[in-house]
Design an enzyme around this catalytic site. Structure first.
Site, short mmCIF file in Angstrom:
data_model
loop_
_atom_site.label_atom_id
_atom_site.label_comp_id
_atom_site.label_asym_id
_atom_site.label_seq_id
_atom_site.Cartn_x
_atom_site.Cartn_y
_atom_site.Cartn_z
N PHE A 146 0.86 -1.19 0.00
CA PHE A 146 0.00 0.00 0.00
C PHE A 146 0.89 1.23 0.00
O PHE A 146 1.64 1.47 0.94
CB PHE A 146 -0.96 0.05 1.20
N ASP A 233 9.27 3.24 2.07
CA ASP A 233 8.04 3.98 2.35
C ASP A 233 7.74 3.81 3.83
O ASP A 233 7.16 2.82 4.26
CB ASP A 233 6.89 3.45 1.48
N LYS A 274 2.24 11.33 7.13
CA LYS A 274 1.45 11.09 8.34
C LYS A 274 2.00 11.82 9.58
O LYS A 274 1.79 13.00 9.72
CB LYS A 274 1.28 9.59 8.55
#
Ligand SMILES: *Cc1c(COP(=O)(O)O)cnc(C)c1O
Length: 426
Positions: A146, A233, A274
């Site tokens: 993802f 990531d 985030k």
């Protein structure tokens, strides 16, 4: 004006259903306030937040230091665009690059944008430094990845719900099994045009899959051998979530919780989002050293809001909180307690198959078929008992509370989870 009146939960849900696109399926709870590890719904009921906005709120809801930085900067200068310099972006870039140990960063807003940016940097590096023939560069990705929602990123997803009928898809990606070094070796051998490996150190959305011990370090070494960029990531795993500043640092032997990675596991390109803002504001960034980042020249890439003064001020404050409040240490310590307690519980309860994770990024596997609604139904009961969590793919519940949680609060939460599952009837 009716929209300014206080809504009941039911009214708020109906408004979203009627006027908003149905691209999410939220748990039925309507929140109106947050502080630290807690959120409150519009009726005033208090909950532990065990999702932290997918790990964006690592520093806790409405952290006063982050809010102050945001408000002060918003009152002073909010947006200049990069057409002009501003007096805080450079300070943030110096602070954040020293913090994570890279020469440079490229500021963006969302995680998906930062992943797109990393892909562009990697491709340009492949043509201009590595010497791959134009338009031939390939990036290795992992099954069940993802990385976000853009057309290019969903092109290399294998989630049919995220992909179907959004084609035609972007080319240039090779998919291999996660946590499989032989698959990586073969992909590297099979083509001379591999530019990078794009990888999550723990697959969060897929259900908190933690790779085998040593996998990341070995994958990094293989990438070096083939002159391929290791692109981590860490949008979800980074910034203390897994008990270290970065999860790429989690497989090494170094004891420094604030270390941003031993040289052998240090990514060539690091992607953060985030919690880079503590959830206060959309802030993301791509980090790399000069030999890679310098392929980007004026006009190659940009974003109107990327690197704006509010984002810069918020990110500095958010990273200071992580360091000053020792959030990596806290996540490490509490994570051990959480997994110990739930592993012991799983032995006594048929509904919980197992618990896995690292730091405070954990999940329990529910003992039922993948298409059953058991995980969802348990999350509804958890909500009734004052704890908010959400199922991920399959019958898995992710548990990722804010890292400012205390041990007393965590033990209270463990009790709620055990009680809820013990009382649960399918
Ligand atoms: C959430 C996430 C993204 C995308 O971030 P957005 O801000 O939602 O675009 C990318 N990669 C990982 C690993 C994520 O968890």
């Amino acid at each position: 004006m009716a929209v300014l009146n206080k809504l009941t939960s039911q009214e708020a849900i109906e408004l979203e259903n009627k006027h908003g696109a149905h691209n999410y399926h939220p748990l039925p709870v309507v929140l109106s306030k947050g502080e630290g590890v807690y959120v409150w719904d519009v009726e005033g009921k208090k909950y532990y937040d065990f999702l932290s906005a997918y790990s964006a709120v690592n520093q806790g809801h409405c952290h006063p230091k982050i809010v102050d930085a945001m408000v002060n900067q918003a009152k002073t200068l909010s947006l200049t665009s990069r057409a002009f310099y501003n007096d805080i972006l450079g300070k943030y870039e110096k602070f954040a690059t020293e913090y994570f140990g890279f020469d440079k960063l490229l500021p963006m807003n969302t995680g998906a944008e930062a992943v797109e940016t990393a892909i562009k940097i990697c491709r340009k590096w492949a043509y201009e430094v590595k010497g791959i023939p134009e338009n031939k560069a390939e990036i290795i990705v992992c099954e069940n990845n993802f990385h976000g929602r853009t057309t290019t990123i969903i092109s290399f997803s294998n989630d049919p719900v995220a992909r179907k009928n959004f084609g035609p898809y972007t080319k240039g990606f090779v998919k291999i099994e996660y946590d499989n070094l032989q698959a990586l070796q073969e992909a590297l051998e099979n083509s001379n045009n591999i530019a990078g490996l794009l990888i999550e150190p723990i697959q969060g959305e897929a259900g908190v899959y933690v790779p085998s011990e040593g996998y990341l370090a070995a994958a990094k070494r293989m990438c070096e051998e083939y002159n391929v960029l290791f692109i981590a990531d860490e949008v979800q795993t980074g910034i203390a979530r897994t008990g270290r500043l970065l999860a790429t640092c989690g497989n090494c032997t170094c004891e420094d919780k604030n270390c941003s990675g031993t040289p052998e596991i240090k990514p060539d390109i690091l992607i953060l989002g985030k919690a880079l803002s503590g959830g206060a504001y959309p802030v993301s960034a791509v980090f790399a050293n000069d030999n890679i980042m310098n392929v980007i020249k004026p006009g190659n890439h940009g974003s109107t809001f990327g690197g704006n003064p509010i984002a810069a001020a918020v990110a500095i404050a958010a990273l200071e909180v992580v360091r000053d409040e020792n959030l990596a240490d806290n996540a490490d310590r509490l994570g051990v307690i959480f997994r110990e307690e739930l592993a012991a519980f799983a032995k006594t309860n048929n509904l919980v198959k197992s618990v896995r994770g690292k730091g405070l990024l954990n999940a329990i596997l529910i003992n039922d078929t993948e298409d059953s609604s058991t995980a969802w139904d348990i999350c509804i009961k958890l909500r009734d008992n004052g704890l908010l969590a959400k199922p991920t793919h399959g019958n898995i519940i992710r548990f990722a509370p804010p890292l400012v949680m205390t041990e007393v609060q965590l033990r209270d939460c463990i009790a709620i989870i055990k009680k809820t599952i013990t009382e649960f009837k399918i």
